[in-house]
Enzyme design. Structure first.
Site, PDB file in Angstrom:
ATOM      1  N   CYS A 118      40.020  41.728  41.301  1.00 52.26           N
ATOM      2  CA  CYS A 118      41.355  41.143  41.145  1.00 52.26           C
ATOM      3  C   CYS A 118      41.696  40.296  42.373  1.00 52.26           C
ATOM      4  CB  CYS A 118      42.385  42.262  40.944  1.00 52.26           C
ATOM      5  SG  CYS A 118      44.102  41.722  41.017  1.00 52.26           S
TER       6      CYS A 118
ATOM      7  N   CYS B 257      45.143  40.931  43.957  1.00 52.01           N
ATOM      8  CA  CYS B 257      45.132  42.206  44.678  1.00 52.01           C
ATOM      9  C   CYS B 257      44.674  42.018  46.122  1.00 52.01           C
ATOM     10  CB  CYS B 257      44.208  43.210  43.989  1.00 52.01           C
ATOM     11  SG  CYS B 257      44.708  43.662  42.305  1.00 52.01           S
TER      12      CYS B 257
END
Length: 321
Positions: A72, A75
């Site tokens: 991600c 993230c």
């Protein structure tokens, strides 16, 4: 959030406050111990350790949860920022990092639809904070509000951090919580919590009313009374029959109110609020007023600072005006 917010969480505010006060008093008796190293403020959590590292710890300090994954990209922007802020806030909350690829069950329990997603758990109650890589100013504002709610509603003031060196020792002494004074109603409030634990909801209701008769503005007693009255209403319900009656009798206000009570105790907060808002919209006169009053009572159970209460208040205002 099925599986995370349950019957025990409905009464968690009073219990958590008592436990936090007891922990602070015990730390004071032992010379102010209990400080934690800065490295322990950020932890990796998996399904096996979730109850210990998040649910149990949330009775002492707010736990912010960062749902992330290695693949991600947002993230990779958000996680380092959250870790830095965790250290900067110095024990006012701890950060639990959960890898969604390795912990699918936790992801499902929290209803995570996309990552990064950030939640908080305070006294066993799960609260959604935000999703996506939000701006730092917005994250700070959200964390400030979380800390305020945790302290005002649950008595959670965070943990003392054991910094290194003489300067760190001085900072630790400043940050160490003082012994909690005994208030005039602590015995009655403790008795009410014990009655809730024992399933004596009538006794808890009376204990909270005794406090409010002398101190009508006592926030903890008002919250506890709303919770105890809710638990008393649902304790003898047949869940299957309540749900069936509500589904088959959409115009029966009493059936909708009972179903909303049951949904809230089961942790389905938004479903309970939505059901009663719809009932207010579809009714008039005494029926409308009964649904509205019950909705306001359920707001007291969840707490005025909960974002789901704020959203439901706005929805209620729209159908009323």
């Amino acid at each position: 959030m099925s599986g995370v917010v349950d019957l025990a969480a409905v009464k968690a505010a009073g219990e958590a406050k008592v436990k936090a006060e007891q922990a602070r008093a015990e730390a004071a008796r032992q010379g102010g111990g209990g400080a934690v190293p800065p490295s322990s403020l950020v932890i990796d959590v998996d399904e096996a350790g979730f109850e210990r590292d998040v649910l149990q710890r949330s009775a002492e300090v707010p736990v912010v949860i960062d749902f992330w994954a290695e693949w991600c990209e947002p993230c990779k922007q958000l996680s380092p920022l959250l870790e830095r802020l965790t250290q900067e806030y110095g024990g006012r909350f701890v950060l639990a990092k959960i890898d969604v690829d390795a912990n699918q069950m936790l992801m499902q329990q929290f209803g995570v639809q996309g990552i990064p997603a950030v939640f908080a758990v305070v006294a066993g109650q799960a609260l959604p904070l935000f999703q996506g890589a939000a701006p730092e100013a917005q994250i700070r504002a959200t964390l400030d509000q979380l800390i305020q709610v945790a302290e005002e509603r649950f008595g959670l003031t965070g943990v003392a951090v054991d910094a290194e060196g003489a300067e760190g020792a001085g900072a630790e002494a400043d940050a160490a919580p003082a012994a909690v004074p005994v208030g005039p109603y602590d015995a009655l409030l403790e008795a009410a919590v014990q009655a809730l634990d024992a399933g004596d909801f009538g006794g808890a209701v009376q204990a909270y009313k005794n406090v409010l008769s002398d101190d009508p503005g006592n926030t903890e007693a008002k919250l506890g009374l709303a919770q105890a009255e809710l638990l008393a209403r649902v304790q003898d319900m047949d869940p299957a029959k309540v749900r069936q009656d509500a589904a088959e009798n959409q115009s029966d206000v009493r059936a909708q109110i009972a179903a909303a009570d049951l949904e809230l105790v089961g942790g389905h907060v938004e479903d309970a609020f939505g059901r009663l808002v719809d009932t207010v919209r579809r009714t008039a006169g005494e029926d409308r007023d009964a649904a509205r009053v019950r909705l306001l009572e359920l707001f007291e159970v969840v707490g005025p600072d909960d974002p789901r209460v704020t959203a439901a208040r706005s929805a209620l205002a729209r159908v009323l005006f």
